[in-house]
Design an enzyme around this catalytic site. Structure first.
Site, short mmCIF file in Angstrom:
data_model
loop_
_atom_site.label_atom_id
_atom_site.label_comp_id
_atom_site.label_asym_id
_atom_site.label_seq_id
_atom_site.Cartn_x
_atom_site.Cartn_y
_atom_site.Cartn_z
N TYR A 148 41.44 44.22 37.72
CA TYR A 148 42.15 44.18 38.99
C TYR A 148 42.90 42.87 39.13
CZ TYR A 148 42.99 43.47 43.88
OH TYR A 148 43.60 43.20 45.07
N TRP A 175 46.72 40.58 40.66
CA TRP A 175 48.15 40.49 40.96
C TRP A 175 48.98 40.19 39.73
CZ3 TRP A 175 51.38 40.30 45.52
CH2 TRP A 175 50.79 40.96 46.61
N1 LIG Z 1 36.88 34.43 49.31
C1 LIG Z 1 37.95 35.22 49.18
N2 LIG Z 1 38.19 35.82 48.00
C2 LIG Z 1 39.26 36.62 47.88
C3 LIG Z 1 40.14 36.84 48.95
C4 LIG Z 1 39.86 36.19 50.19
O1 LIG Z 1 40.60 36.35 51.18
N3 LIG Z 1 38.77 35.39 50.25
N4 LIG Z 1 41.21 37.68 48.80
C5 LIG Z 1 41.08 38.74 47.81
C6 LIG Z 1 42.36 39.41 47.60
S1 LIG Z 1 43.06 40.15 48.97
C7 LIG Z 1 42.94 39.52 46.38
S2 LIG Z 1 44.33 40.53 46.23
C8 LIG Z 1 42.37 38.87 45.20
C9 LIG Z 1 43.42 38.29 44.27
O2 LIG Z 1 42.92 38.10 43.01
P1 LIG Z 1 43.84 38.14 41.71
O3 LIG Z 1 44.95 39.10 41.90
O4 LIG Z 1 42.97 38.32 40.54
O5 LIG Z 1 44.44 36.68 41.74
P2 LIG Z 1 45.71 36.07 41.02
O6 LIG Z 1 45.54 34.61 41.10
O7 LIG Z 1 46.96 36.62 41.59
O8 LIG Z 1 45.52 36.52 39.51
C10 LIG Z 1 46.48 37.19 38.77
C11 LIG Z 1 46.35 36.76 37.33
O9 LIG Z 1 47.23 37.58 36.56
C12 LIG Z 1 47.95 36.77 35.65
N5 LIG Z 1 49.22 37.46 35.34
C13 LIG Z 1 50.34 37.53 36.09
N6 LIG Z 1 51.28 38.23 35.46
C14 LIG Z 1 50.75 38.64 34.29
C15 LIG Z 1 51.25 39.41 33.21
O10 LIG Z 1 52.39 39.86 33.18
N7 LIG Z 1 50.40 39.65 32.17
C16 LIG Z 1 49.13 39.16 32.15
N8 LIG Z 1 48.37 39.46 31.09
N9 LIG Z 1 48.64 38.41 33.15
C17 LIG Z 1 49.44 38.16 34.21
C18 LIG Z 1 48.13 35.46 36.38
O11 LIG Z 1 48.41 34.40 35.48
C19 LIG Z 1 46.77 35.32 37.07
O12 LIG Z 1 45.84 34.68 36.27
O13 LIG Z 1 41.47 37.84 45.60
C20 LIG Z 1 40.48 38.30 46.49
N10 LIG Z 1 39.48 37.25 46.68
N1 LIG Z 2 51.09 32.67 50.76
C1 LIG Z 2 50.36 33.74 50.41
N2 LIG Z 2 50.61 34.94 50.98
C2 LIG Z 2 49.85 36.01 50.65
C3 LIG Z 2 48.85 35.94 49.66
C4 LIG Z 2 48.61 34.67 49.05
O1 LIG Z 2 47.74 34.51 48.19
N3 LIG Z 2 49.39 33.60 49.44
N4 LIG Z 2 48.12 37.06 49.33
C5 LIG Z 2 48.63 38.38 49.70
C6 LIG Z 2 47.56 39.38 49.67
S1 LIG Z 2 47.06 39.99 48.16
C7 LIG Z 2 46.99 39.88 50.76
S2 LIG Z 2 45.78 41.07 50.63
C8 LIG Z 2 47.38 39.41 52.10
C9 LIG Z 2 46.12 39.01 52.85
O2 LIG Z 2 46.32 39.10 54.18
P1 LIG Z 2 45.13 38.70 55.17
O3 LIG Z 2 43.84 39.14 54.62
O4 LIG Z 2 45.50 39.16 56.53
O5 LIG Z 2 45.26 37.12 55.05
P2 LIG Z 2 44.28 35.89 55.29
O6 LIG Z 2 45.17 34.72 55.15
O7 LIG Z 2 43.09 35.93 54.42
O8 LIG Z 2 43.78 36.03 56.77
C10 LIG Z 2 44.66 36.19 57.87
C11 LIG Z 2 44.17 35.41 59.05
O9 LIG Z 2 42.90 35.88 59.45
C12 LIG Z 2 42.17 34.78 59.96
N5 LIG Z 2 40.74 35.12 60.01
C13 LIG Z 2 39.80 34.93 59.06
N6 LIG Z 2 38.60 35.39 59.50
C14 LIG Z 2 38.81 35.86 60.76
C15 LIG Z 2 37.96 36.46 61.73
O10 LIG Z 2 36.76 36.65 61.54
N7 LIG Z 2 38.53 36.82 62.90
C16 LIG Z 2 39.85 36.62 63.17
N8 LIG Z 2 40.31 37.01 64.37
N9 LIG Z 2 40.66 36.05 62.28
C17 LIG Z 2 40.15 35.69 61.08
C18 LIG Z 2 42.53 33.65 59.03
O11 LIG Z 2 42.30 32.40 59.64
C19 LIG Z 2 44.01 33.93 58.77
O12 LIG Z 2 44.84 33.18 59.62
O13 LIG Z 2 48.21 38.27 52.04
C20 LIG Z 2 49.25 38.36 51.09
N10 LIG Z 2 50.10 37.19 51.27
MO LIG Z 3 45.09 41.12 48.37
#
Ligand SMILES: Nc1nc2c(c(=O)[nH]1)N[C@H]1C(S)=C(S)[C@@H](COP(=O)(O)OP(=O)(O)OC[C@H]3O[C@@H](n4cnc5c(=O)[nH]c(N)nc54)[C@H](O)[C@@H]3O)O[C@H]1N2
Ligand SMILES: Nc1nc2c(c(=O)[nH]1)N[C@H]1C(S)=C(S)[C@@H](COP(=O)(O)OP(=O)(O)OC[C@H]3O[C@@H](n4cnc5c(=O)[nH]c(N)nc54)[C@H](O)[C@@H]3O)O[C@H]1N2
Ligand SMILES: [Mo]
Length: 829
Positions: free
Chosen positions: A157, A159
């Site tokens: 899984y 990005w």
């Molecule tokens: N505590 C906490 N944990 C979280 C979250 C949170 O809010 N709190 N958010 C969660 C969410 S919403 C998400 S989506 C995940 C994100 O987790 P990931 O999607 O696993 O995070 P990325 O850092 O985007 O990792 C993408 C990896 O893919 C590699 N990559 C990019 N392009 C290519 C390619 O073309 N080929 C290959 N082979 N590799 C490539 C990049 O170098 C990078 O190492 O994290 C989750 N984890």
């Molecule tokens: N710059 C940037 N943008 C991104 C990403 C990134 O890595 N970097 N990741 C992308 C991805 S994969 C995803 S899934 C989305 C994630 O989108 P979200 O999951 O919505 O993003 P977060 O920034 O984790 O959280 C949004 C807000 O929720 C608040 N929050 C946390 N806990 C609570 C709670 O218990 N109650 C309330 N009311 N608020 C709370 C946080 O303070 C934050 O301001 O963002 C996308 N956009």
């Molecule tokens: Mo995500």
């Protein structure tokens, strides 16, 4: 198709667009494309070139001098380029670049499964590509023969980069499907809970579907509530190529003077920009707050009974819980205030303001990435049902305003095809939920699976048997950043014989691999993609900007060669080159486009123009209102739920009889939270998505210097909490709980509520002693602190936004940060 977001959003969008297209009159003949062909694009064949491309961060021109990318210049049509682009460029050249195929010494010399505790110690041996491919192909075969097909995990899984051809996750599955089978994964880390509960509640997954558009909000909305929702931070990136359409949308709200409330433990960028009213309930208590508001609506007769009768089912089953008739506890504002920390008058006032204004409730994803995270989404929809504004312009709820510029209007664009995973025809639009392998586990339960093979797990009304997995292959994700409870994960990883990783950066994941294959970045190959997940405003050529660095190869070529070693080379490539595939996707879109009355230029003209190809926006899409058709005719346009209506009570969920997911929205105590009844640490962790990164991506670049504190990940804390601990701005602090410990750099600010700290997800895991489970992370990976538990038996989703910890000033010698350079043997013996 096997990717998550585009299939989900695009299927829904395209289906709707086709339906509307057949009703509306689409003018035949050519539509006005805004691209002035060839005139602007021709490349100067000098030492300096400007090459069009696109990435998660947007459309840009790669400025190349003497074969080196010196700048990623945002495309002139980008309304709000992301500053992170400079870090993206640097990712080509950064010290964290993986240069050669590498194999962990113990694995190479002693075989699969040797010294599993030595993973992460940096003792790698460089091997040739031929050798690496042979090792991988032989090991996949060995594991399949010895332990069965399911013992290979290919549901990696993450990005991965956009692009319809070089989709490394699909390509991995394609190789595995052509040569046998494998265990795959279901769902994602973003909306794992919401996407499972919403089909029961509103009949579709919703989280990746279009919201009521910004132009409608600007005209009609009185009160915009950003509930844990920060589009100005989070819209920097998109799953496809970012259009950044949320920014002009939000600007329009500002100009229209829409009143804004932000409910969030942090003062968000969005709240700041819109000069919003900031309310900060205790994290993880939103369901209680929503119930308090709902109770006020009901007791003051502010709820819309007509809407509830006509468009919803189950309010009567929910009502006794709300009033306390069923459990003796009225969920009134006073009850809610005790739990969430806002005062009862504020809660009652919110209810009145919601009811007396045209109110849009915009919920982010964080509140569902928590223990019992299903409930917040369900309760928010229930609240919107009680307000009765769903389907009216500017009212109701929206679940993707913060994500990939949801709410930016959808253009009349064809949908580009993409390479498939060769798993054969997948019948329904739900394919992304369980694609590829013959066995599939909920994506966030991989660690649990490694630790408990053969056990059964409840999941969304089914029972699944957890497979035995001995080989994991990851491409395009960083589990050593994204998964929770890093130390439990390290323990689980020791069950694997072999861990193979394709990446271009030495992430903690690559460092914990047995075989590491260096891939190209998307700036070293050609591809094609759409702009905007919702906007679909353009098709953009993602052109190769520079030659592959060191020995990097395309994932396509890597998997094709592995497939070839296993006798399936032709099936993998179908004898087509990179440009053959890209041309094919474009030609198919051209045919679809023509059927809709739009004429796209021939491929070569498009490619050579060096500009994105624009598609028109029609008024009915510009002014799209979510659920409007349902409101107009709830019989003809019934929702996809069992009753065809919004379900506030679900019979299906009642039948599952899960103790952690009751049949109507319910306040359930999480395992831990700020001031929770059994909570042992004083500070709640907000692991918000980073301002200066996409998760862990570009953490290994020079862009890190724009936010790092003493070289470490920042830890924001309120002045009160800092004072109590004698912590000064810029101090290195240790953040710890029973699960783990990390170092971070203190940033003291009133923009965070007392009792909460913010350590953004995605900091690279850098254990001081890689062999020791529980070792101090010297850079600041927040997931050493978060719990690995599931939201509930319904969704089995991750709880990355659950967790408490404490902070202290770190007074010992500062350990070195080693994770951003080439790995060197550490504690190898
Ligand atoms: N505590 C906490 N944990 C979280 C979250 C949170 O809010 N709190 N958010 C969660 C969410 S919403 C998400 S989506 C995940 C994100 O987790 P990931 O999607 O696993 O995070 P990325 O850092 O985007 O990792 C993408 C990896 O893919 C590699 N990559 C990019 N392009 C290519 C390619 O073309 N080929 C290959 N082979 N590799 C490539 C990049 O170098 C990078 O190492 O994290 C989750 N984890
Ligand atoms: N710059 C940037 N943008 C991104 C990403 C990134 O890595 N970097 N990741 C992308 C991805 S994969 C995803 S899934 C989305 C994630 O989108 P979200 O999951 O919505 O993003 P977060 O920034 O984790 O959280 C949004 C807000 O929720 C608040 N929050 C946390 N806990 C609570 C709670 O218990 N109650 C309330 N009311 N608020 C709370 C946080 O303070 C934050 O301001 O963002 C996308 N956009
Ligand atoms: Mo995500």
């Amino acid at each position: 198709m096997s990717t998550k977001y585009p299939d989900a959003s695009v299927n829904a969008l395209s289906r709707r667009r086709f339906l509307q297209g057949s009703a509306a009159t689409v003018a035949l003949g050519s539509m006005p494309f805004s691209m002035s062909l060839l005139s602007r694009g021709a490349l100067a064949q000098t030492g300096r070139q400007e090459i069009l491309s696109g990435c998660h961060w947007g459309v840009f021109k790669g400025i190349v001098e003497d074969g080196r990318a010196v700048e990623f210049k945002p495309w002139a049509g980008d309304p709000q380029p992301s500053p992170q682009l400079e870090g993206v460029r640097d990712s080509i050249y950064s010290a964290s670049r993986i240069r050669y195929p590498m194999v962990r010494r113990a694995w190479l010399e002693q075989g699969p499964g040797a010294d599993p505790a030595g993973r992460g110690s940096g003792d790698f041996v460089r091997v040739s590509w031929d050798k690496a491919i042979e090792l991988v192909a032989n090991e996949i075969t060995r594991v399949r023969e010895k332990h069965g097909q399911q013992a290979v995990f290919g549901g990696s899984y993450g990005w991965k980069s956009p692009g319809r051809l070089h989709n490394c996750q699909t390509l991995l599955k394609r190789m595995l499907n052509l040569t046998g089978s494998f265990t795959s994964s279901t769902g994602d880390y973003s909306t794992g809970a919401a996407q499972v509960i919403l089909p029961y509640v509103s009949g579709s997954i919703e989280v990746y579907e279009q919201c009521t558009t910004y132009p409608v909000l600007a005209e009609n909305t009185d009160l915009m509530v950003f509930w844990g929702c920060d589009p100005r931070n989070n819209s920097q990136i998109s799953w496809q190529v970012a259009d950044h359409g949320a920014y002009p949308g939000i600007e329009a709200l500002k100009e229209a003077g829409v009143k804004v409330i932000s409910i969030d433990p942090l003062k968000t960028d969005t709240c700041e920009y819109l000069d919003g009213e900031w309310l900060s309930p205790k994290p993880q208590t939103d369901v209680a707050l929503m119930l308090g508001i709902a109770h006020t609506l009901y007791s003051e007769d502010l709820h819309d009974q007509k809407f509830l009768d006509r468009y919803t089912s189950g309010f009567d089953e929910f009502k006794p819980y709300l009033t306390g008739e069923s459990d003796g506890q009225s969920k009134d504002a006073d009850w809610a205030a005790d739990i969430c920390g806002l005062d009862a008058d504020t809660i009652r006032d919110l209810a009145r303001r919601f009811a007396n204004n045209r109110t849009m409730l915009a919920l982010g994803y964080a509140t569902q990435r928590q223990h019992h995270g299903e409930q917040s989404t369900w309760m928010l929809v229930t609240l919107a049902c009680m307000l009765g504004q769903i389907g009216l312009p500017g009212g109701g709820y929206g679940l993707s305003y913060h994500y990939s510029s949801g709410g930016a209007p959808t253009h009349a664009s064809p949908i580009l095809q993409s390479i498939n995973d060769a798993s054969g025809a997948k019948a329904s639009g739900q394919a992304w939920l369980a694609s590829g392998g013959s066995v599939s586990i909920p994506v966030a339960r991989f660690v649990e699976t490694l630790l408990n093979p053969g056990e059964t797990m409840q999941f969304n009304g089914r029972e699944i048997e957890l497979p035995l997995i001995k080989l994991a292959y990851w491409a395009g994700g960083n589990p050593f950043a994204h998964h929770q409870d890093r130390n439990e994960m390290l323990r689980a990883w020791r069950e694997l014989d072999t861990f193979i990783v394709n990446d271009f950066q030495w992430t903690a994941t690559a460092r914990h691999a047995d075989i590491v294959l260096p891939t190209t970045t998307s700036y070293e190959r050609n591809d094609i993609e759409q702009v905007g997940d919702y906007a679909l405003s353009h098709i953009v050529a993602m052109k190769k900007i520079v030659e592959p660095q060191f020995e990097a190869r395309n994932d396509f070529d890597i998997f094709a060669t592995i497939a070839d070693k296993m006798g399936k080379g032709y099936e993998f490539t179908q004898g087509r080159t990179e440009m053959d595939w890209i041309r094919g996707f474009y030609e198919a879109a051209k045919i679809e486009s023509r059927a809709k009355g739009m004429e796209m230029p021939v491929f070569d003209v498009f490619w050579e123009s060096n500009e994105p190809l624009a598609f028109p926006l029609k008024d009915e899409q510009k002014y799209f209102v979510r659920h409007q058709t349902f409101r107009e005719d709830p019989i003809l346009n019934a929702l996809g739920t069992a009753t065809g209506k919004f379900e506030i009570y679900s019979r299906a969920i009642a039948e599952y009889n899960y103790d952690d997911c009751p049949p109507h929205p319910t306040w359930l105590e999480p395992i831990e939270r700020l001031d929770g009844p059994t909570t042992r640490y004083p500070l709640s962790i907000a692991s918000k998505h980073p301002r200066g990164r996409l998760h862990s991506q570009i953490c290994g670049t020079a862009f890190r210097e724009t936010y790092a504190v003493q070289g470490r990940e920042p830890c924001w804390l309120n002045p009160r909490d800092a004072r109590e601990r004698d912590i000064k701005n810029g101090d290195v602090v240790r953040v710890f709980n029973d699960r783990g410990q990390l170092l971070a750099g203190a940033v003291i600010t009133k923009d965070i509520m007392p009792g909460v700290i913010r350590v953004q997800e995605g900091g690279w895991f850098d254990p001081v002693n890689p062999r020791e489970i529980g070792s101090l992370c010297s850079y600041g990976d927040v997931n050493v602190l978060t719990p690995g538990i599931a939201t509930s038996k319904l969704a089995q989703a991750n709880c990355g936004q659950t967790g408490v910890a404490d902070v202290e000033k770190f007074t010992h010698d500062l350990p070195e940060i080693t994770v951003f350079s080439q790995p060197l043997p550490r504690n190898a013996g």
